[in-house]
Design a protein around this motif. Structure first.
Motif, mmCIF file in Angstrom:
data_model
loop_
_atom_site.group_PDB
_atom_site.id
_atom_site.type_symbol
_atom_site.label_atom_id
_atom_site.label_comp_id
_atom_site.label_asym_id
_atom_site.label_seq_id
_atom_site.Cartn_x
_atom_site.Cartn_y
_atom_site.Cartn_z
ATOM 1 N N VAL A 260 0.845 -1.016 -0.023
ATOM 2 C CA VAL A 260 0.425 -0.005 0.550
ATOM 3 C C VAL A 260 1.073 1.191 -0.025
ATOM 4 C CG1 VAL A 260 -2.033 0.775 1.474
ATOM 5 C CG2 VAL A 260 -1.295 -1.109 1.588
ATOM 6 N N ALA A 261 1.875 1.326 0.833
ATOM 7 C CA ALA A 261 2.677 2.695 0.953
ATOM 8 C C ALA A 261 3.679 3.102 -0.032
ATOM 9 C CB ALA A 261 3.941 2.285 2.120
ATOM 10 N N ARG A 262 3.986 1.927 -1.059
ATOM 11 C CA ARG A 262 4.200 1.729 -2.203
ATOM 12 C C ARG A 262 3.751 1.728 -3.291
ATOM 13 N NH1 ARG A 262 5.838 -2.986 -2.661
ATOM 14 N NH2 ARG A 262 8.056 -3.075 -1.114
ATOM 15 N N ARG A 263 2.637 1.591 -2.937
ATOM 16 C CA ARG A 263 1.531 2.521 -4.236
ATOM 17 C C ARG A 263 1.311 3.771 -3.803
ATOM 18 N NH1 ARG A 263 -2.405 -0.163 -7.348
ATOM 19 N NH2 ARG A 263 -0.918 -2.445 -7.118
ATOM 20 N N ALA A 264 1.118 3.791 -2.766
ATOM 21 C CA ALA A 264 1.285 5.699 -2.612
ATOM 22 C C ALA A 264 2.685 6.067 -2.406
ATOM 23 C CB ALA A 264 0.400 5.469 -1.286
ATOM 24 N N ARG A 265 3.354 5.732 -2.857
ATOM 25 C CA ARG A 265 4.446 6.871 -2.974
ATOM 26 C C ARG A 265 5.173 7.194 -1.610
ATOM 27 N NH1 ARG A 265 4.339 8.917 -8.970
ATOM 28 N NH2 ARG A 265 4.572 6.899 -9.956
ATOM 29 N N VAL A 266 4.621 7.081 -0.995
ATOM 30 C CA VAL A 266 4.956 7.215 0.624
ATOM 31 C C VAL A 266 5.385 6.265 1.273
ATOM 32 C CG1 VAL A 266 2.700 8.668 0.934
ATOM 33 C CG2 VAL A 266 2.537 6.455 1.944
ATOM 34 N N GLY A 267 6.364 6.097 2.709
ATOM 35 C CA GLY A 267 7.334 5.651 3.205
ATOM 36 C C GLY A 267 5.738 4.997 4.008
ATOM 37 N N VAL A 268 6.643 3.606 4.447
ATOM 38 C CA VAL A 268 5.039 2.756 5.321
ATOM 39 C C VAL A 268 5.166 3.372 6.262
ATOM 40 C CG1 VAL A 268 6.658 1.092 6.760
ATOM 41 C CG2 VAL A 268 4.551 0.546 6.022
ATOM 42 N N GLY A 269 6.292 3.863 6.976
ATOM 43 C CA GLY A 269 5.904 4.378 8.587
ATOM 44 C C GLY A 269 4.559 5.977 8.635
ATOM 45 N N THR A 270 4.526 6.337 7.474
ATOM 46 C CA THR A 270 3.487 7.481 6.996
ATOM 47 C C THR A 270 1.737 6.296 6.904
ATOM 48 O OG1 THR A 270 4.524 8.669 5.506
ATOM 49 C CG2 THR A 270 2.416 8.617 5.545
ATOM 50 N N VAL A 271 2.237 5.594 5.908
ATOM 51 C CA VAL A 271 0.506 4.980 6.295
ATOM 52 C C VAL A 271 0.427 4.764 8.440
ATOM 53 C CG1 VAL A 271 -0.277 2.375 5.755
ATOM 54 C CG2 VAL A 271 1.447 3.764 4.372
#
Length: 233
Positions: A49-60
């Protein structure tokens, strides 16, 4: 102007963009989660999900402290969307079959059926000649798995769910669509709400060309609708 007042304005100017960024990140995460879970099922990791959103997993994880919280958010939103689609079909189509087919076409096109809560997408398969409770089988939540089938009757399992998330309302409204079409003699008598959920949770294989994908999905739905419709004896 005092330094304190000036600093106050400076603080606002620094924090406002952060709030805008946070909202944008949330929208990106939710959109990515719908895409990833729709393609791979709710078993997909948060890293995808984080990769698809182009954010760090910490942001998720800052927005959703656990994967269960994110799954619940997506499932509830998609359940609400399907419920509104079913209500629209009930309210705007006079013919029972037209109402049911409109709901199915709209829901399949939106992809919301593949994101229904796992508790809703549970069916029981009663084998012919088998006594006792029906064996439970989970309806596929992703494209790669086959649709559950069997020689017996397909029906919803009356299983208590801790967090319905609007699922009860959805089942009630879809049940009205099913009952109307059955009473009008346009729906097979053995078709249940579970069968309708199976249809909207099923999708054609992913194709690289969007036009081909749309055509394949429409063709698959036409075939499924023909399977649901009653035939003169």
């Amino acid at each position: 102007m005092t330094a304190e007042a000036g600093n106050g304005r400076a603080d606002v100017s620094r924090t406002t963009p952060l709030r805008v960024d946070a909202q944008r990140n949330l929208e990106h995460v939710l959109r990515a989660a719908r895409e990833v879970f729709g393609e791979l099922g709710y078993g997909a990791p948060m890293e995808d999900v984080a990769r698809r959103a182009r954010v760090g997993v910490g942001t998720v994880y800052r927005r959703f402290p656990s994967k269960d919280v994110l799954v619940r958010r997506i499932a509830e939103e998609e359940t609400a969307r399907l419920t509104e689609q079913a209500r629209a079909a009930l309210g705007q189509e006079d013919e029972p079959w037209s109402a049911l087919s409109r709901f199915l076409r709209t829901s399949v096109a939106s992809g919301a059926g593949r994101l229904l809560p796992p508790q809703v997408l549970r069916v029981g398969v009663a084998e012919e000649g088998q006594a006792g409770p029906a064996e439970e089988a989970r309806v596929p939540q992703q494209r790669s798995q086959p649709v559950v089938s069997g020689p017996g009757e397909l029906r919803l399992v009356s299983e208590p769910v801790a967090d319905h998330g609007g699922a009860d309302t959805l089942l009630e409204v879809v049940g009205q669509l099913v009952d109307r079409a059955r009473e009008a003699g346009e729906l097979r008598t053995d078709v249940s709400v579970a069968d309708v959920l199976l249809v909207i949770a099923t999708a054609a294989p992913a194709l690289p060309d969007p036009a081909q994908q749309a055509a394949a999905s429409a063709r698959l739905l036409d075939i499924l609708l023909e399977g649901l419709r009653s035939r003169p004896v």
